[in-house]
Design a protein around this motif. Structure first.
Motif, PDB file in Angstrom:
ATOM      1  N   UNK A   1       2.979   5.697  -6.108  1.00  6.42           N
ATOM      2  CA  UNK A   1       2.547   5.912  -7.567  1.00  6.42           C
ATOM      3  C   UNK A   1       1.393   6.997  -7.409  1.00  6.42           C
ATOM      4  N   UNK A   2       0.685   7.320  -6.303  1.00  5.16           N
ATOM      5  CA  UNK A   2      -0.391   8.205  -6.387  1.00  5.16           C
ATOM      6  C   UNK A   2       0.420   9.633  -6.234  1.00  5.16           C
ATOM      7  N   UNK A   3       1.494   9.546  -5.480  1.00  7.08           N
ATOM      8  CA  UNK A   3       2.463  10.929  -5.457  1.00  7.08           C
ATOM      9  C   UNK A   3       2.976  11.091  -6.800  1.00  7.08           C
TER      10      UNK A   3
ATOM     11  N   UNK B   1      -4.219   6.727 -17.162  1.00  7.15           N
ATOM     12  CA  UNK B   1      -3.212   6.371 -15.988  1.00  7.15           C
ATOM     13  C   UNK B   1      -4.217   6.269 -14.725  1.00  7.15           C
ATOM     14  N   UNK B   2      -5.341   7.117 -14.391  1.00 11.85           N
ATOM     15  CA  UNK B   2      -6.197   6.762 -13.410  1.00 11.85           C
ATOM     16  C   UNK B   2      -6.729   5.602 -13.352  1.00 11.85           C
ATOM     17  N   UNK B   3      -7.065   5.064 -14.442  1.00 15.17           N
ATOM     18  CA  UNK B   3      -8.011   3.780 -14.355  1.00 15.17           C
ATOM     19  C   UNK B   3      -6.769   2.718 -14.345  1.00 15.17           C
ATOM     20  N   UNK B   4      -5.645   2.747 -14.551  1.00 14.77           N
ATOM     21  CA  UNK B   4      -4.596   1.939 -14.193  1.00 14.77           C
ATOM     22  C   UNK B   4      -4.384   2.181 -12.651  1.00 14.77           C
TER      23      UNK B   4
ATOM     24  N   UNK C   1       0.802  -1.155   0.036  1.00  9.96           N
ATOM     25  CA  UNK C   1      -0.139   0.080  -0.073  1.00  9.96           C
ATOM     26  C   UNK C   1       0.929   1.195  -0.197  1.00  9.96           C
ATOM     27  N   UNK C   2       1.952   1.182   0.660  1.00  6.39           N
ATOM     28  CA  UNK C   2       3.021   2.284   0.825  1.00  6.39           C
ATOM     29  C   UNK C   2       3.708   2.681  -0.777  1.00  6.39           C
TER      30      UNK C   2
ATOM     31  N   UNK D   1      -5.475  12.356  -6.842  1.00  7.28           N
ATOM     32  CA  UNK D   1      -5.941  11.149  -6.614  1.00  7.28           C
ATOM     33  C   UNK D   1      -6.582  11.075  -5.151  1.00  7.28           C
ATOM     34  N   UNK D   2      -6.046  12.319  -4.429  1.00  5.91           N
ATOM     35  CA  UNK D   2      -6.190  12.202  -2.789  1.00  5.91           C
ATOM     36  C   UNK D   2      -7.532  12.976  -2.481  1.00  5.91           C
ATOM     37  N   UNK D   3      -7.989  13.957  -3.651  1.00  3.91           N
ATOM     38  CA  UNK D   3      -9.289  14.436  -3.203  1.00  3.91           C
ATOM     39  C   UNK D   3     -10.504  13.429  -3.587  1.00  3.91           C
TER      40      UNK D   3
END
Length: 163
Positions: free
Chosen positions: A54-56, A79-82, A48-49, A63-65
Motif C-alpha cells: 500500500x505504501x508503494x 489517504x495518509x491518515x488511512x 506487514x508486507x 511515506x518512507x521519509x
C-alpha cells in the motif's frame, strides 16, 4: 496368563509406558504451540508486507521519509491518515499476539523486529503528531508502549526512565 503376570504387566505399564506416554503428549503439545506461534508470526509478517505494498502504491505521499510530507492536498492527507490507521491496527495486532512481558530468546527476536518497525514509523513527524488520535480506542497497554517508543525516538533512541 496368570494373575501374577497381569500384575507384573500393569506395574511395567505404570512405571515405564505411562510416563513415556505423558512425555510424548507434552512434547507434542509444545510442538503444536510452537507451530501456532510460527503461523501467527507468519500471518502478521505477511500483513506487514501487504501494508508496504500500500505504501508503494502511494509514492506521492512519501511515506518512507522521516520528515512530514509538506503541502499535501486534502485527498492525499486523507489517504495518509488511512495508511496510518492501517499501520496502527497492524502494530496493535502484533503487540496483542506476539508481545509478552517475559519472552524466550526466539520470541524476543521476533518481537524486536516489530519494535524496530514501530520505532522507524515513530521517527516520522506526522505519524507521531497523529498518534494521539490514532491510539484513541486502542488497547491501553499497546498505546502506552508505542507512545513510549515514539518519545524515545524523539530523544534520539534514549530509553525513558521507568515510571
Amino acid at each position: 496368563m496368570t494373575l501374577g503376570t497381569w500384575e507384573l504387566l500393569s506395574y511395567i505399564i505404570t512405571v515405564v509406558a505411562l510416563p513415556f506416554a505423558i512425555g510424548v503428549f507434552l512434547y507434542e503439545q509444545r510442538k503444536e504451540r510452537e507451530n501456532e506461534e510460527e503461523a501467527i508470526w507468519q500471518q502478521i509478517s505477511d500483513a506487514y508486507i501487504a501494508f508496504l505494498e500500500v505504501v508503494l502504491a502511494n509514492p506521492d505521499l512519501k511515506l518512507r521519509s522521516q520528515p512530514a510530507t509538506p503541502d499535501l492536498t486534502d485527498e492525499q492527507r486523507e489517504r495518509m491518515w488511512v495508511v496510518f490507521d492501517m499501520l496502527i491496527s497492524l502494530f496493535e495486532r502484533a503487540y496483542l499476539l506476539v508481545f509478552e512481558a517475559e519472552m524466550d530468546e526466539k520470541k524476543r527476536r521476533r518481537w524486536h523486529s516489530w519494535e524496530d518497525y514501530m520505532r522507524e514509523w515513530s521517527r516520522r513527524e506526522d505519524f507521531r503528531e497523529r498518534l494521539p488520535e490514532l491510539l484513541r480506542g486502542e488497547d491501553p497497554d499497546f498505546a502506552r508502549y508505542i507512545r513510549c517508543l515514539a518519545e524515545e525516538e524523539v530523544r534520539g533512541g534514549q530509553p525513558l526512565p521507568l515510571r
